[in-house]
Design a protein around this motif. Structure first.
Motif, PDB file in Angstrom:
ATOM      1  N   GLY A  27      10.092   8.115  -2.543  1.00 31.01           N
ATOM      2  CA  GLY A  27       9.803   9.147  -3.531  1.00 31.01           C
ATOM      3  C   GLY A  27      10.031  10.585  -3.117  1.00 31.01           C
ATOM      4  O   GLY A  27       9.912  11.478  -3.959  1.00 31.01           O
ATOM      5  N   THR A  80      -5.804  11.834  -9.208  1.00 29.72           N
ATOM      6  CA  THR A  80      -4.766  10.802  -9.127  1.00 29.72           C
ATOM      7  C   THR A  80      -4.281  10.573  -7.691  1.00 29.72           C
ATOM      8  O   THR A  80      -3.949   9.450  -7.330  1.00 29.72           O
ATOM      9  CB  THR A  80      -3.588  11.142 -10.059  1.00 29.72           C
ATOM     10  N   ASP A  95       6.642  10.506 -14.830  1.00 33.01           N
ATOM     11  CA  ASP A  95       7.340  11.225 -15.901  1.00 33.01           C
ATOM     12  C   ASP A  95       8.797  11.472 -15.545  1.00 33.01           C
ATOM     13  O   ASP A  95       9.669  11.435 -16.427  1.00 33.01           O
ATOM     14  CB  ASP A  95       6.644  12.522 -16.314  1.00 33.01           C
ATOM     15  N   ALA A  96       9.099  11.697 -14.264  1.00 35.49           N
ATOM     16  CA  ALA A  96      10.492  11.896 -13.859  1.00 35.49           C
ATOM     17  C   ALA A  96      11.282  10.605 -14.059  1.00 35.49           C
ATOM     18  O   ALA A  96      12.406  10.618 -14.586  1.00 35.49           O
ATOM     19  CB  ALA A  96      10.554  12.337 -12.401  1.00 35.49           C
ATOM     20  N   MET A 151      11.879  17.086 -14.601  1.00 35.49           N
ATOM     21  CA  MET A 151      10.544  16.528 -14.875  1.00 35.49           C
ATOM     22  C   MET A 151       9.800  16.222 -13.581  1.00 35.49           C
ATOM     23  O   MET A 151       8.589  15.995 -13.607  1.00 35.49           O
ATOM     24  CB  MET A 151      10.650  15.257 -15.729  1.00 35.49           C
ATOM     25  N   SER A 152      10.498  16.179 -12.462  1.00 34.50           N
ATOM     26  CA  SER A 152       9.819  15.922 -11.187  1.00 34.50           C
ATOM     27  C   SER A 152       9.114  17.169 -10.659  1.00 34.50           C
ATOM     28  O   SER A 152       8.391  17.088  -9.663  1.00 34.50           O
ATOM     29  CB  SER A 152      10.814  15.403 -10.143  1.00 34.50           C
ATOM     30  N   ASN A 178       9.764  10.684  -7.630  1.00 39.14           N
ATOM     31  CA  ASN A 178       9.604   9.510  -8.472  1.00 39.14           C
ATOM     32  C   ASN A 178       8.255   9.499  -9.165  1.00 39.14           C
ATOM     33  O   ASN A 178       7.579   8.462  -9.260  1.00 39.14           O
ATOM     34  CB  ASN A 178       9.861   8.228  -7.678  1.00 39.14           C
ATOM     35  N   LYS A 179       7.885  10.677  -9.643  1.00 41.09           N
ATOM     36  CA  LYS A 179       6.750  10.740 -10.546  1.00 41.09           C
ATOM     37  C   LYS A 179       7.047   9.859 -11.757  1.00 41.09           C
ATOM     38  O   LYS A 179       8.217   9.683 -12.134  1.00 41.09           O
ATOM     39  CB  LYS A 179       6.545  12.189 -10.985  1.00 41.09           C
ATOM     40  N   ALA A 184      17.137  15.367 -16.241  1.00 45.38           N
ATOM     41  CA  ALA A 184      15.779  15.132 -16.734  1.00 45.38           C
ATOM     42  C   ALA A 184      14.878  14.712 -15.580  1.00 45.38           C
ATOM     43  O   ALA A 184      13.763  15.206 -15.415  1.00 45.38           O
ATOM     44  CB  ALA A 184      15.786  14.071 -17.831  1.00 45.38           C
ATOM     45  N   ALA A 185      15.372  13.790 -14.750  1.00 44.36           N
ATOM     46  CA  ALA A 185      14.589  13.358 -13.590  1.00 44.36           C
ATOM     47  C   ALA A 185      14.337  14.531 -12.660  1.00 44.36           C
ATOM     48  O   ALA A 185      13.219  14.720 -12.150  1.00 44.36           O
ATOM     49  CB  ALA A 185      15.326  12.243 -12.852  1.00 44.36           C
ATOM     50  N   ALA A 186      15.375  15.326 -12.437  1.00 46.06           N
ATOM     51  CA  ALA A 186      15.258  16.461 -11.516  1.00 46.06           C
ATOM     52  C   ALA A 186      14.201  17.442 -11.996  1.00 46.06           C
ATOM     53  O   ALA A 186      13.354  17.904 -11.218  1.00 46.06           O
ATOM     54  CB  ALA A 186      16.603  17.162 -11.403  1.00 46.06           C
ATOM     55  N   ARG A 199       6.353  19.499 -19.112  1.00 40.58           N
ATOM     56  CA  ARG A 199       5.889  18.565 -20.156  1.00 40.58           C
ATOM     57  C   ARG A 199       7.009  18.097 -21.069  1.00 40.58           C
ATOM     58  O   ARG A 199       6.821  17.182 -21.880  1.00 40.58           O
ATOM     59  CB  ARG A 199       4.807  19.237 -21.009  1.00 40.58           C
ATOM     60  N   GLY A 200       8.177  18.724 -20.950  1.00 42.19           N
ATOM     61  CA  GLY A 200       9.273  18.295 -21.809  1.00 42.19           C
ATOM     62  C   GLY A 200      10.598  18.777 -21.286  1.00 42.19           C
ATOM     63  O   GLY A 200      10.670  19.728 -20.493  1.00 42.19           O
ATOM     64  N   VAL A 219       6.247  14.430 -22.706  1.00 43.77           N
ATOM     65  CA  VAL A 219       5.114  13.596 -22.345  1.00 43.77           C
ATOM     66  C   VAL A 219       3.847  14.276 -22.868  1.00 43.77           C
ATOM     67  O   VAL A 219       3.723  15.505 -22.839  1.00 43.77           O
ATOM     68  CB  VAL A 219       5.074  13.365 -20.816  1.00 43.77           C
ATOM     69  N   LEU A 234      -0.886  11.383 -17.343  1.00 42.77           N
ATOM     70  CA  LEU A 234      -0.354  11.652 -15.996  1.00 42.77           C
ATOM     71  C   LEU A 234      -0.891  12.965 -15.436  1.00 42.77           C
ATOM     72  O   LEU A 234      -1.010  13.947 -16.147  1.00 42.77           O
ATOM     73  CB  LEU A 234       1.178  11.751 -16.050  1.00 42.77           C
ATOM     74  N   ALA A 288      20.425  12.373 -17.777  1.00 48.04           N
ATOM     75  CA  ALA A 288      19.379  11.539 -17.177  1.00 48.04           C
ATOM     76  C   ALA A 288      18.992  12.094 -15.814  1.00 48.04           C
ATOM     77  O   ALA A 288      17.799  12.206 -15.483  1.00 48.04           O
ATOM     78  CB  ALA A 288      19.862  10.096 -17.053  1.00 48.04           C
ATOM     79  N   ALA A 305      11.690   9.934 -17.774  1.00 45.97           N
ATOM     80  CA  ALA A 305      12.683  10.843 -18.355  1.00 45.97           C
ATOM     81  C   ALA A 305      14.091  10.344 -18.040  1.00 45.97           C
ATOM     82  O   ALA A 305      14.961  10.298 -18.916  1.00 45.97           O
ATOM     83  CB  ALA A 305      12.476  12.257 -17.814  1.00 45.97           C
TER      84      ALA A 305
END
Lengths: 356, 356, 356, 356
Positions: C3, C110, D226-227, C234-235, D223-224, C230-232, C240-241, D244, D280, C227, D230
């Motif tokens: 991760g 968490t 949400d990531a 949102m990490s 690797n959250k 988005a991963a980059a 939130r979007g 999210v 999350l 994709a 997404a």
């Protein structure tokens, strides 16, 4: 992946050049809650360190490790563990004369071929100094394995043609050549002394035996334990061969001489009458000792004159200066152990996901 | 990663059990625009197929490949290539009696240990039948390499203690034992015939030589060519050792006997006077022939009676029925070539990203 | 993978806790031969640094980067680049009182749920301080892209409900809120000042536009550019979007209002009359500007009293002390740019392998 | 990795073109011992299938799945599960006229830009038909999650500007537009009918809510959950945005309006008074419902005349023939659920390795 990471769930990334500012490793995926102190890591680095005895290089590198992240109040956080070792003996002066010359047996030519240029000081990234990161990370893997009663024992099986017959783990660290057979220690040391006096070097083999492994570790088909161990150990510099259990000898035998027969032992557990397979069937541990062996070439840096060329193809008579190990094997022991431990810790974690 | 994929940019995922509906492979990362016909793949599968000669198993498996995706109008699309081979000779009847018995040398016990149960028919996933996918994928890798003038030549170096001295590529496919030395062919075949008559089996070594490689392939430090080749070849069933160039012999020598000296050849290119390193320095190709060798154990399935146990530990006298290769080596040749080609095609793509 | 790594061929691994010894990153896969100076990296770190203006946190962190490996004589070696930033303002004292208390909007609860315990000082690994490594690595990616004429421009599109209408790249760095519309700057700053005085915080959006991209970047189907972006993005913490091009607005429209029509432009190149798609078709760049936008929540740390619980469930009235950004957006700009640049540099390398 | 695989421990590789022989998926890493029947997978494929109702495309594709490997006696073996669906309605005739024409909103131009040519029949690899593999694999992930009491519920939140206010899971599959608010069903269907009659299409949003997740799933930092979600959802065709929880709305609010406050619930468990974060914190599940939403653009294929060009830049008036969904949303529901389930099953396995 670009090549400097190894492992899946327990994953390391090593970095650093021989004569850069530092070398190090990031360990990602170590589970949270493992007790870890700098001394756990320092202990293994000290076993790898140059200058341990008269048969190793006399370079002085204290190799003090600093834990930069991932540990809090003596326990791993589950976050990346960053380990740093500053380079201190990095006197680059002596390398000016090999700046443009390709040393036989070294990666000088091939790094130029790949990258267009290279850090020529002490071999740069291709130096064995890179293994500092591996050994540091391996120390953490070892702690994980030890918690499960798994122990890894490396030693020098042979130097040149002198082969240890006995395998006495208690003997290994009692002698400077890390030989498990007391009766062969002097002979090995004498051979190393002799080649050093000749300005030459000598090869050998290192064997690693792991005890206490549960049956069931290993991911078919491409991440069999033997495949991962082969990758781990062949990725070290100067390794020319890898074998498991009976190894190449098995290629000369009949099936009836090689198959290990099963029986039920006194405790009612399934066991094997022999261990020619070295602890693996189909790449998965079978509960017997895991046995691997690597062939280590003689050190490429020798002080005899060698004919070579520079980068423009001009002939050169090369005498490698500097202080080099006449035999790589004794210091390779903790490095080989580290690689085995890294593979096994990774597979121990992977095995948690094998069943629903 | 769960273990059934191999490679980075040229990446394969094999699937299938010996007696399931089919076996196959998905090849991801094949560049677009490569001409590819089913016959390219079928050619290699036919070299691997059972029943080729009297010294291989007499099972009949036509192994006809179907290209399900990734090819359009005779060229690769750059999308995944899915290859399928239906299992046809999958008569499961004869396996009922070994359903609960652990065959010596096989992965029966270890698959149970890992997964809790197993497909016992013909070894299930641990069967050599899994290599159909590897060979099919390797045929595509081969085409990529051939376009660059790179050719891979596998052969049986030794059967038991009978070793080919000469290496004549033209001889290899002329004889059923894939021996590169015409003077040793009969001897090897006789030995195989003899062990078969005894109900036994015999080991051997397979060597793969690749010609035409440019210098500069290989990603230090963990994805050295030798590390990746070791992983590739040790992931095959029944392999007990791997070596590159001079291999284990180098562990017995002095540095002055092992280092390959550089010179400028007639065309003005840098070259090596010897090739003890087997074409690699620091895990990167040096332009010399790449030479690797694997030790293959004798076939585990023999018709001699063997003592073993069932899953509850009860003693069993096992006679393995079915039709098995008395020596795995001849059919291992195309499989080993495939693995070498897969590694090299991957590194050929990776090398495109080494410089800015 | 555990991760803390991102990217494939251009791959980063970040490490470090907010109040540990240091934070850093290892960049693996940067091609050899790229000119790289510490100042290239420091420039971006300074844009990210706390204490830049009165609307950011007043913490003082000079964040001086050290290049530990991978660069020699001013150029990248093709080996891992290790970057280190020591933590200096890490005064842990003020965290004792939140040691056992779960701050609303933070990952305290968490991390405990996942790892069993946590480094509670300043959020530990979940702190935005982790982005130091991302920004440092992104500076290298940016250099690779700039060589190809690709430039990335991040800015604060909105703060609360105040939205920039104009997009003037030259305006962005002229104002402390990194707003691309001069007519909205004062309004945004006033809003931020107002919420800070209230002991509250405010959200906003950051937009990143990349110009100069060639058509053809992006790997279908799972590594489409959108994709991976988005991963980059949102990490990052507090996002939130994510949207590309017209984004959520497209969900309200008809196809005839959304499809971008193609035409041949004056230079004879294919182009699009509109750019509702934000520069991507099927996840592959189409040569138009790449446009992405992220929604950033208001800072979780506010000085208003909040009801919460400690780890044993006891109710607590929490007042978060310390110095926090009342709006995350201005400092998020260089971070978002870094993530976009990392994705694009990776895909630039990947695209070299798309065709035979 | 070349782009057609997704996930780490539970890893899928999809393959196939719209009008090739078949589409499919290989699922690697499914734990052994999971009960799995073809009907488990067929059920989800039937929910995705064209021709379900008058508001979806009227193409007839039975989409019958075949399990080729990885399942034995009704249970998963722990080996790769290969799933195959033959293409039956693949009538390529109607595609000759778009062979050289770039359809607006489609990936025709960009596939040519990347790969040099493309399978133009029905979009080839860029077709939504690729999602057959995802849905099939997602059905297996769903079974793993269900065993832990985790359930995923997808539905159409909005069509155009018509938004469901209520979220009644029981209502979803009762109506053909998969709307969770009975009072909005007719309105949505009428809108879809209307745009279809106009030869146009309409966008919408799909929401997925997952209940029953334990706290602690998610791997910081890249690797959250949400990531990964997404990446999973943005990798689908036609998606323009992801959010999210409160999503973009949070960017307009103050911290005191967004933070979810903790309390101890009646059973003594920690819980949250609101769920603006969508389940999350720091990318790790907090035990509340996981809520994500995607923006789906209107179908690109419309029967209105559109201006475009062919590959040589010549202007074309395009009328897309064929049978297309006027709104992608209803059939996107099982696809989005599948992607969410794939991410969560992967993280469920990953979480087994978080602690020592």
């Amino acid at each position: 992946m670009p090549g400097n990471s190894f492992g899946q769930l327990f994953r390391i990334t090593t970095w650093g050049e021989s004569h850069g500012a530092a070398v190090g490793v990031v360990v990602d995926g170590c589970p949270a809650g493992l007790e870890l102190a700098p001394s756990d890591i320092q202990f293994e680095l000290d076993r790898r360190r140059p200058g341990q005895s008269r048969i190793t290089t006399q370079r002085k590198e204290p190799d003090t490790v600093e834990i930069l992240s991932g540990v809090f109040e003596g326990k791993t956080l589950g976050t990346p563990i960053s380990l740093l070792v500053r380079n201190t003996d990095a006197i680059s002066k002596s390398y000016e004369d090999i700046k443009d010359t390709y040393r036989p047996g070294h990666a000088d030519f091939t790094y130029d071929a790949r990258f267009g240029f290279r850090d020529y000081r002490g071999g740069g990234r291709s130096s064995a100094r890179e293994t500092v990161g591996r050994v540091a990370a391996g120390a953490i893997a070892k702690k994980i394995l030890n918690l499960q009663g798994i122990t890894t024992h490396g030693f020098v099986r042979s130097v040149g043609r002198i082969v240890a017959k006995k395998t006495d783990f208690d003997e290994i660290e009692r002698n400077i050549v890390r030989c498990p057979d007391a009766s062969k220690v002097d002979e090995k040391i004498e051979l190393i002394d002799k080649v050093r006096r000749e300005g030459d070097s000598i090869g050998g083999t290192v064997e690693v035996i792991t005890k206490g492994l549960p049956p069931g570790l290993g991911s078919p088909v491409f991440n069999k334990i033997d495949a991962d161990l082969a990758a781990a150990l062949m990725s070290l510099g100067g390794i020319r061969g890898f074998e498991v259990g009976m190894g190449f000898e098995a290629s000369k035998r009949k099936g009836s001489q090689v198959n290990d027969l099963l029986y039920k032992d006194k405790e009612g557990k399934l066991a094997f009458k022999t261990n020619n397979a070295g602890g693996l069937l189909g790449g998965i541990t079978n509960g017997a000792d895991l046995i691997v062996r690597i062939a280590i070439k003689p050190t490429s840096s020798i002080s005899k004159v060698q004919k070579t060329v520079d980068k423009w193809g001009n002939p050169k008579d090369l005498v490698v200066k500097g202080r080099h190990d006449p035999c790589l094997c004794p210091r390779a022991v903790p490095i080989a152990e580290a690689m085995v431990n890294l593979v096994l810790a990774d597979h121990l974690l992977l095995s948690r996901t094998a069943r629903i």
